[in-house]
Design an enzyme around this catalytic site. Sequence first.
Site, mmCIF file in Angstrom:
data_model
loop_
_atom_site.group_PDB
_atom_site.id
_atom_site.type_symbol
_atom_site.label_atom_id
_atom_site.label_comp_id
_atom_site.label_asym_id
_atom_site.label_seq_id
_atom_site.Cartn_x
_atom_site.Cartn_y
_atom_site.Cartn_z
ATOM 1 N N ASP A 189 -2.041 -1.643 10.230
ATOM 2 C CA ASP A 189 -2.272 -1.692 8.794
ATOM 3 C C ASP A 189 -2.978 -3.013 8.230
ATOM 4 O O ASP A 189 -3.216 -3.073 7.073
ATOM 5 C CB ASP A 189 -1.123 -1.332 8.092
ATOM 6 N N LYS B 135 0.765 -1.169 -0.074
ATOM 7 C CA LYS B 135 0.133 0.109 0.041
ATOM 8 C C LYS B 135 0.902 1.212 -0.211
ATOM 9 O O LYS B 135 2.278 1.288 0.525
ATOM 10 C CB LYS B 135 -0.958 0.017 1.203
HETATM 11 O O1 C5P Z 1 0.215 -0.930 14.500
HETATM 12 P P1 C5P Z 1 1.848 -1.155 14.163
HETATM 13 O O2 C5P Z 1 2.519 -2.254 14.891
HETATM 14 O O3 C5P Z 1 2.009 -1.029 12.753
HETATM 15 O O4 C5P Z 1 2.296 -0.088 14.737
HETATM 16 C C1 C5P Z 1 3.694 0.218 14.777
HETATM 17 C C2 C5P Z 1 4.012 1.296 15.983
HETATM 18 O O5 C5P Z 1 3.772 2.714 15.046
HETATM 19 C C3 C5P Z 1 3.237 1.279 17.186
HETATM 20 O O6 C5P Z 1 3.915 0.720 18.080
HETATM 21 C C4 C5P Z 1 3.310 2.719 17.461
HETATM 22 O O7 C5P Z 1 4.663 3.298 18.048
HETATM 23 C C5 C5P Z 1 3.099 3.510 15.886
HETATM 24 N N1 C5P Z 1 1.788 3.905 15.652
HETATM 25 C C6 C5P Z 1 1.070 4.819 16.240
HETATM 26 N N2 C5P Z 1 -0.229 5.110 15.775
HETATM 27 C C7 C5P Z 1 -0.788 4.393 15.017
HETATM 28 C C8 C5P Z 1 -0.076 3.490 14.179
HETATM 29 C C9 C5P Z 1 1.188 3.234 14.594
HETATM 30 O O8 C5P Z 1 1.632 5.679 17.126
HETATM 31 N N3 C5P Z 1 -2.108 4.634 14.655
#
Ligand code: C5P
Length: 312
Positions: free
Chosen positions: A141, A11
């Site tokens: 995601d 994406k």
């Molecule tokens: O959800 P995911 O594991 O992909 O997110 C990785 C990191 O990105 C999270 O631990 C956080 O630090 C940050 N993040 C965030 N807000 C979001 C998505 C991700 O702060 N909406």
Amino acid sequence: MVLYSLLAAAKVNLYLEIVGDRGDGFHELIMVMQSISLADRVTVRSIGVDTIRLICHHPLVPADETNLAYRAAALLVRRFPEVMTHRGGVEITLEKHIPVGAGLAGGSSNAAAVLVGLDLLWNLGLTQGELQELGAELGSDVPFAITGGTMFATGRGEQLDPLPGLHPLWMVLAKYGTEMVSTPWAYRTYRAEFGHLYQTEFATRRSQVKAGPMLAAISHHQGSAIGHHLYNDLEKVVLPAHGKTAELKATMASLGGRGTLMSGSGPTVFTLVSTQTEAESLIQRIRAALPDPDLGLWMAQCVPSGVQLVDD
Ligand code: C5P
């Protein structure tokens, strides 16, 4: 032997605004997410032994239980504890084409494909909504990566509202092989530098963006207006810390196309173009301007789905 082969689409974020702090470790986001034709191939195959086996030969991708694809399978086994006894174990093969650590949700797309593939292989009968809920436990995601297409994404990124499709808009993507960005680092740095500007009226901001020029451009399928309104808050922290990527973005923007942006937490940069021919010619101009063997270049098209079952 039962086997399913799936394409797991990468994406790009056409729009990524960080609105505020949710207080759960995540940021409240407003995004436009778009699936593209650059995809990994994920295969799930029944095996007799009661285990999850992961095969991936990419040097930067761990083929162990830390991989999000493995964790997707483990999550299903926890949710359906008897499933491997009744249906057998699984061998998951990841054939990587999406660059790693790139801001293109490659890992999330692999996990999404494992959820969809195992739902079929193990005959679980999960709905799209149930798959997305499971996906949200793995990463912000992943729900998008399951459904894909063109989505207005809010909350952590897991609240999805379909937008009119943008296929067959094309793009050129570029990333230095040695440049990598950690997503937690990008958000942490953003909070440290811009946290004082965080808003609390999430719903108000959501409505404003929904009624704003980017969504109007998408509704009317106006490629040049979409290019004009590309936006990503994370550029503010990633580009100053990654000089080569900042230079790459400036060079790409100067070489034409409809607009240039870093995707997600980067460091992949993309330029929107109208046709495949334009994409091919832009790639040649970028190569001539930046003749660095470390620079990877791809062209891709917007596609209407995230995970897609394919015939072998
Ligand atoms: O959800 P995911 O594991 O992909 O997110 C990785 C990191 O990105 C999270 O631990 C956080 O630090 C940050 N993040 C965030 N807000 C979001 C998505 C991700 O702060 N909406």
